[in-house]
Design a protein around this motif. Sequence first.
Motif, PDB file in Angstrom:
ATOM      1  N   ASP A   2     -37.997  89.253 -52.144  1.00 20.23           N
ATOM      2  CA  ASP A   2     -37.640  89.394 -50.733  1.00 20.23           C
ATOM      3  C   ASP A   2     -36.492  90.394 -50.594  1.00 20.23           C
ATOM      4  O   ASP A   2     -35.502  90.343 -51.323  1.00 20.23           O
ATOM      5  CB  ASP A   2     -37.211  88.025 -50.193  1.00 20.23           C
ATOM      6  N   THR A   3     -36.637  91.313 -49.627  1.00 17.98           N
ATOM      7  CA  THR A   3     -35.584  92.310 -49.393  1.00 17.98           C
ATOM      8  C   THR A   3     -34.248  91.650 -49.082  1.00 17.98           C
ATOM      9  O   THR A   3     -33.188  92.142 -49.492  1.00 17.98           O
ATOM     10  CB  THR A   3     -35.984  93.233 -48.229  1.00 17.98           C
ATOM     11  N   ARG A   4     -34.288  90.541 -48.376  1.00 20.11           N
ATOM     12  CA  ARG A   4     -33.048  89.836 -48.024  1.00 20.11           C
ATOM     13  C   ARG A   4     -32.313  89.355 -49.272  1.00 20.11           C
ATOM     14  O   ARG A   4     -31.077  89.391 -49.331  1.00 20.11           O
ATOM     15  CB  ARG A   4     -33.356  88.657 -47.104  1.00 20.11           C
ATOM     16  N   LEU A   7     -30.530  92.307 -50.800  1.00 22.05           N
ATOM     17  CA  LEU A   7     -29.365  92.686 -49.998  1.00 22.05           C
ATOM     18  C   LEU A   7     -28.221  91.680 -50.152  1.00 22.05           C
ATOM     19  O   LEU A   7     -27.046  92.071 -50.223  1.00 22.05           O
ATOM     20  CB  LEU A   7     -29.769  92.795 -48.523  1.00 22.05           C
ATOM     21  N   LEU A   8     -28.557  90.424 -50.207  1.00 19.83           N
ATOM     22  CA  LEU A   8     -27.529  89.392 -50.358  1.00 19.83           C
ATOM     23  C   LEU A   8     -26.842  89.481 -51.718  1.00 19.83           C
ATOM     24  O   LEU A   8     -25.616  89.342 -51.810  1.00 19.83           O
ATOM     25  CB  LEU A   8     -28.139  88.004 -50.157  1.00 19.83           C
ATOM     26  N   SER A  50     -23.299  84.640 -49.479  1.00 25.26           N
ATOM     27  CA  SER A  50     -24.291  85.595 -49.958  1.00 25.26           C
ATOM     28  C   SER A  50     -25.011  85.059 -51.182  1.00 25.26           C
ATOM     29  O   SER A  50     -26.252  85.104 -51.269  1.00 25.26           O
ATOM     30  CB  SER A  50     -23.620  86.937 -50.287  1.00 25.26           C
ATOM     31  N   ALA A  54     -28.874  83.719 -51.154  1.00 28.77           N
ATOM     32  CA  ALA A  54     -29.820  84.419 -52.034  1.00 28.77           C
ATOM     33  C   ALA A  54     -30.536  83.428 -52.942  1.00 28.77           C
ATOM     34  O   ALA A  54     -31.760  83.490 -53.117  1.00 28.77           O
ATOM     35  CB  ALA A  54     -29.081  85.465 -52.862  1.00 28.77           C
ATOM     36  N   LEU A  57     -33.019  81.397 -50.878  1.00 25.25           N
ATOM     37  CA  LEU A  57     -34.252  82.123 -50.572  1.00 25.25           C
ATOM     38  C   LEU A  57     -35.176  82.189 -51.784  1.00 25.25           C
ATOM     39  O   LEU A  57     -36.408  82.114 -51.642  1.00 25.25           O
ATOM     40  CB  LEU A  57     -33.914  83.533 -50.079  1.00 25.25           C
ATOM     41  N   ILE A 283     -27.950  88.750 -42.417  1.00 27.05           N
ATOM     42  CA  ILE A 283     -28.958  89.257 -43.346  1.00 27.05           C
ATOM     43  C   ILE A 283     -30.024  88.189 -43.610  1.00 27.05           C
ATOM     44  O   ILE A 283     -31.231  88.476 -43.641  1.00 27.05           O
ATOM     45  CB  ILE A 283     -28.298  89.695 -44.664  1.00 27.05           C
ATOM     46  N   ALA A 284     -29.580  86.958 -43.801  1.00 23.60           N
ATOM     47  CA  ALA A 284     -30.520  85.891 -44.178  1.00 23.60           C
ATOM     48  C   ALA A 284     -31.417  85.450 -43.027  1.00 23.60           C
ATOM     49  O   ALA A 284     -32.603  85.167 -43.232  1.00 23.60           O
ATOM     50  CB  ALA A 284     -29.738  84.691 -44.707  1.00 23.60           C
ATOM     51  N   TRP A 287     -32.513  89.368 -40.388  1.00 21.88           N
ATOM     52  CA  TRP A 287     -33.076  90.590 -40.970  1.00 21.88           C
ATOM     53  C   TRP A 287     -34.595  90.638 -40.781  1.00 21.88           C
ATOM     54  O   TRP A 287     -35.275  89.654 -41.019  1.00 21.88           O
ATOM     55  CB  TRP A 287     -32.734  90.669 -42.449  1.00 21.88           C
TER      56      TRP A 287
END
Length: 287
Positions: A2-4, A7-8, A50, A54, A57, A283-284, A287
């Motif tokens: 996952d992109t998130r 990023l996290l 963060s 992460a 997720l 972000i989470a 996004w």
Amino acid sequence: MDTRVALLFELYFLITLLAPMVLSGNSAISRHPTVILAAWHGSLLAATLSLTLALGLLISAGVTVHYAPQSSLANQGPFYPLASTVLAWGATAVLGALIFRVVSEGREVVREQAARSRTLGQLLAVSSPGLIGGWPVRLIDSPVPLAAALPASGAILVSTGTQTLLDPPHLLAVVEHEAAHIRHHHAAAVAVARISQTALPAISATRRLTQATSIVVELIADDSAARHCGVHTVAHALLSFAPEDDGVASRAHRLTTQSIPNWFVESSGAALCSLLPLLPLAIAFLW
């Protein structure tokens, strides 16, 4: 992945690398202690969120693989289910270890604070009510110079030795200093720093946070007292109360050689720093 999540993790490492470099300067700490304290804690909370989000997720993705229809996973590649499961178990292990360390250290901090409270509580029990410059205090009959704040009860302990040592203006400065610790909840700030250091020991930001917090809360209390009593009064009170303490001497020198930080600027800067944890949340979830 996952992109998130990516990023996290990037945000987590970025904060833990940059925060110590940006926030460790002695000049910044001396001139803007309230902003620096808020920035330290805001950065730490943002980094913790963060990492936690992460990991969460990754765990969510691993759980979803087991319940999602096979047709929805066809475009993810043959190794996606296995990779998601392995990452989910790894994230679960890391998150579990972090929670365990936080709970364990939290209990230790609570025990230490309870022991300190019992000691000060015994002194409080044999104290008598008094008034210093309009501030209600608890007076202890002891020749040993003592001034301490009790955050739980909001009381300020002052010994007769302190009253003998200091004249009224300097005694009031000491009381104002202790009152600032209570008003700004400095005991809680120090406890959070202590727990964070143990929970995430590999992060340089958390190792420095404990030291920085212990120093910064004293500077903030000095500034608060100086706004009420004057810088030279507070500086003289510090030197009289602890004449052989090099740290206290440095604080007194700071007061007399630089201007007191502007209260509005400090409050505004601290408020902005308190918004840092919103970034990983955005972000989470947005996004």
